[in-house]
Scaffold this active site. Sequence first.
Site, short mmCIF file in Angstrom:
data_model
loop_
_atom_site.label_atom_id
_atom_site.label_comp_id
_atom_site.label_asym_id
_atom_site.label_seq_id
_atom_site.Cartn_x
_atom_site.Cartn_y
_atom_site.Cartn_z
N TYR A 4 0.84 -1.20 0.00
CA TYR A 4 0.00 0.00 0.00
C TYR A 4 0.87 1.25 0.00
CZ TYR A 4 -3.54 3.38 1.42
OH TYR A 4 -4.38 4.47 1.46
N LYS A 35 1.03 4.26 -2.89
CA LYS A 35 0.72 5.66 -2.62
C LYS A 35 1.95 6.55 -2.80
CE LYS A 35 -3.65 5.29 -1.92
NZ LYS A 35 -4.61 5.91 -2.87
#
Length: 350
Positions: free
Chosen positions: A197, A201
């Site tokens: 994740y 990002k």
Amino acid sequence: MATPETPKVDLDHLKGKTILITGGASGFGAAFARKWASHGANIIIGDMSDAAGESLVAELRSSTGSQNHCYQHCDVTDWQSQVALFKLAVKQSPSGHIDAVVPNAGISGDTNSSPGNFEDPQGLDGDDPAPPRLKILDVNLTGVMYTVHLAMFWLAKNNTEKAQGKNENQPEGTRDRHILLIGSVASLTPLVGAAQYTASKHAVTGLFRSLRGTAFHRGIRINLLCPHFVKTGLLSDGVMLILAGGGLGEVSDVVEAGTQFMADKTAYGRSVVIGPKLKVEDGDDGEMRLVEIPSAEGEEGKGIWDCFAHDYQSTEAFFYRYTRLLIAFAKMRGWAGWAKDVFNVVFRRK
């Protein structure tokens, strides 16, 4: 770490805009859709949750009296699915063009390799070990890249009102075109235990930093929202336990920040972090210090922080200072705040 006053932006600038939102059936996407539709924007939603998407569009049509809002099933990891969504938006738009795009679709959670997660690989010494599942990267990075690539094409075609036969007396090249990227606190600092994740990002931040240096040549604005942990139904009990005693941001602040960027034609290349509301003042040493924790009854506080998107070399310094405020937030709530949060996770979220 700047805390400028929120500028007064004329939300009438949203009227008539056709805005495409991926992952728009719930969460931030749905909140954006409701806000912007209420100010006259035409909302095109792509999502995998058909029932929620169709229900939201029915709600928007009823509340605004406009039939220009539309939903279409879209898997952002499928190129042709996104192509179809953009073509629908152009067809559905009253002006025949798209004014803004929000690549909002994203996922988190444990969708890595199994058994174990990405950071704990197991069983790879066999004869034919399987690769890790990279669904988070597929959605949060590849899907966003697809959306932005299509947006750069379709927004560039929307270069004048006159080309569409609208407002013939308006000078050419005056249409506002905007891509609003949705990052995360993980866009700027690592989230331990969430490597995939965080990587996705961080990549969104890299995309933002690159495009803001070139997109303006095509008349397209680029801005980035980086929400801290925010009060939504998507936060897992594990995350809530980790944050117990700390604070969460508000969806309303994320919507406010996104709306400011969407309506302000002068906002370009900016990034903000959205987190728990804090009231601070400048100290004599130049550092910011926490002077008040807002209560649930709505005392004054600030949840939107400009993180100097024009100079990402100061990102680490920004997060050092921002994290100090969050730690102070947790300390001032004390054990009572921690116990209350744990009780809510264990008993009320079941």
